[in-house]
Design a protein around this motif. Structure first.
Motif, PDB file in Angstrom:
ATOM      1  N   THR A 195     -17.555   2.037 -13.619  1.00 14.40           N
ATOM      2  CA  THR A 195     -17.235   2.478 -12.267  1.00 14.40           C
ATOM      3  C   THR A 195     -15.897   1.906 -11.808  1.00 14.40           C
ATOM      4  N   VAL A 196     -15.405   2.426 -10.689  1.00 11.26           N
ATOM      5  CA  VAL A 196     -14.202   1.890 -10.045  1.00 11.26           C
ATOM      6  C   VAL A 196     -14.506   1.640  -8.575  1.00 11.26           C
ATOM      7  N   GLN A 197     -13.811   0.673  -8.001  1.00 10.37           N
ATOM      8  CA  GLN A 197     -13.882   0.476  -6.557  1.00 10.37           C
ATOM      9  C   GLN A 197     -12.879   1.410  -5.886  1.00 10.37           C
ATOM     10  N   SER A 198     -13.049   1.626  -4.597  1.00 11.02           N
ATOM     11  CA  SER A 198     -12.169   2.523  -3.861  1.00 11.02           C
ATOM     12  C   SER A 198     -10.711   2.068  -3.919  1.00 11.02           C
ATOM     13  N   ALA A 199     -10.475   0.766  -3.691  1.00 10.91           N
ATOM     14  CA  ALA A 199      -9.100   0.242  -3.717  1.00 10.91           C
ATOM     15  C   ALA A 199      -8.510   0.328  -5.111  1.00 10.91           C
ATOM     16  N   GLU A 200      -9.340   0.109  -6.103  1.00 13.79           N
ATOM     17  CA  GLU A 200      -8.909   0.201  -7.504  1.00 13.79           C
ATOM     18  C   GLU A 200      -8.481   1.630  -7.825  1.00 13.79           C
ATOM     19  N   LYS A 201      -9.281   2.603  -7.396  1.00 14.74           N
ATOM     20  CA  LYS A 201      -8.963   4.008  -7.638  1.00 14.74           C
ATOM     21  C   LYS A 201      -7.656   4.402  -6.953  1.00 14.74           C
ATOM     22  N   SER A 202      -7.467   3.916  -5.736  1.00 17.21           N
ATOM     23  CA  SER A 202      -6.240   4.210  -4.996  1.00 17.21           C
ATOM     24  C   SER A 202      -5.021   3.643  -5.706  1.00 17.21           C
ATOM     25  N   ALA A 203      -5.149   2.413  -6.214  1.00 16.37           N
ATOM     26  CA  ALA A 203      -4.028   1.774  -6.925  1.00 16.37           C
ATOM     27  C   ALA A 203      -3.705   2.549  -8.210  1.00 16.37           C
ATOM     28  N   LEU A 204      -4.720   2.985  -8.903  1.00 14.30           N
ATOM     29  CA  LEU A 204      -4.510   3.750 -10.140  1.00 14.30           C
ATOM     30  C   LEU A 204      -3.841   5.087  -9.843  1.00 14.30           C
ATOM     31  N   SER A 205      -4.244   5.722  -8.757  1.00 13.97           N
ATOM     32  CA  SER A 205      -3.631   6.981  -8.360  1.00 13.97           C
ATOM     33  C   SER A 205      -2.147   6.791  -8.049  1.00 13.97           C
ATOM     34  N   THR A 206      -1.826   5.705  -7.360  1.00 10.63           N
ATOM     35  CA  THR A 206      -0.431   5.397  -7.050  1.00 10.63           C
ATOM     36  C   THR A 206       0.374   5.169  -8.320  1.00 10.63           C
ATOM     37  N   MET A 207      -0.200   4.456  -9.274  1.00 10.30           N
ATOM     38  CA  MET A 207       0.497   4.190 -10.521  1.00 10.30           C
ATOM     39  C   MET A 207       0.690   5.486 -11.320  1.00 10.30           C
TER      40      MET A 207
END
Length: 211
Positions: A195-207
């Motif tokens: 799974t991913v956390q919400s903040a983790e997913k957001s950071a990955l999307s930005t990258m």
């Protein structure tokens, strides 16, 4: 002896223990099966967003590594040979010479002792994201995963600074590597059903946006 990293501008500086230079991350050899940005984006969308669990029960020994891969060579030694250039090993498979460029910071090392094998998705992060429910055998396979882009040869103190952080709290200093980092990180989580956390997913999307 304490190592001092030098940002080389003209000539490499020779030390008695190791040589440190900087070079583009693109020169680093990389693990296999890193997906395209579009595939990684689809995989990210498919990941389950959830809170992390059981952080307090994590123990590194629950992820047995390094294991023997072939002959006398364990996982670490296999990655050092895979991701280095002109690597020479002894009868025990230990690297006695070679050259490794860390894609996280662009530093190049000529002593294997200056190189760590980083788990792209840290073991503790995997534990909190679902691996706590796995068998020890599955956790061993994860910790020694040579099929996916999970294991990377990187500068030792950079690996130590990353620790068990996910991309919401740690990113490579080379922004030019963010695209590759996100693609590899997402794919490992996807392939292993983590799974991913919400903040983790957001950071990955930005990258991924840097691709």
């Amino acid at each position: 002896m304490r190592r001092v990293a030098i940002l080389a501008t003209a000539t490499a500086v020779m030390f008695t223990v190791t040589t440190v230079t900087t070079s583009p991350a693109a020169n680093a050899l990389t693990p296999p099966n890193i997906p395209s940005a579009s595939t990684a984006s689809s995989e990210l969308a498919a990941l389950t967003v959830d809170v992390e669990r059981n952080a307090g029960t994590y123990d590194r020994d629950l992820f047995p590594h390094w294991i023997t891969i072939s002959g006398a060579c364990n996982t670490r030694e296999t990655v050092l040979k895979r991701d280095g250039t002109s690597v020479v090993t002894n009868s025990s498979c230990a690297a006695t010479s070679g050259r490794w460029t860390s894609p996280y910071d662009g530093a190049t090392w000529t002593a294997a002792s200056d190189v760590d094998i980083d788990h792209m998705v840290p073991l503790a992060e995997a534990w909190r994201s679902g691996a706590y429910a796995w068998t020890t055998s599955k956790r061993q396979s994860f910790a020694n995963d040579l099929t996916n882009a999970q294991l990377w040869a990187v500068t030792d103190n950079v690996n130590q600074s990353k620790g068990d952080s996910d991309p919401a709290s740690w990113k490579p200093s080379l922004t030019s590597f963010w695209c590759t980092y996100a693609r590899a990180y997402i794919d490992v989580k996807y392939e292993w059903g983590l799974t991913v956390q919400s903040a983790e997913k957001s950071a990955l999307s930005t990258m991924l946006g840097t691709c």
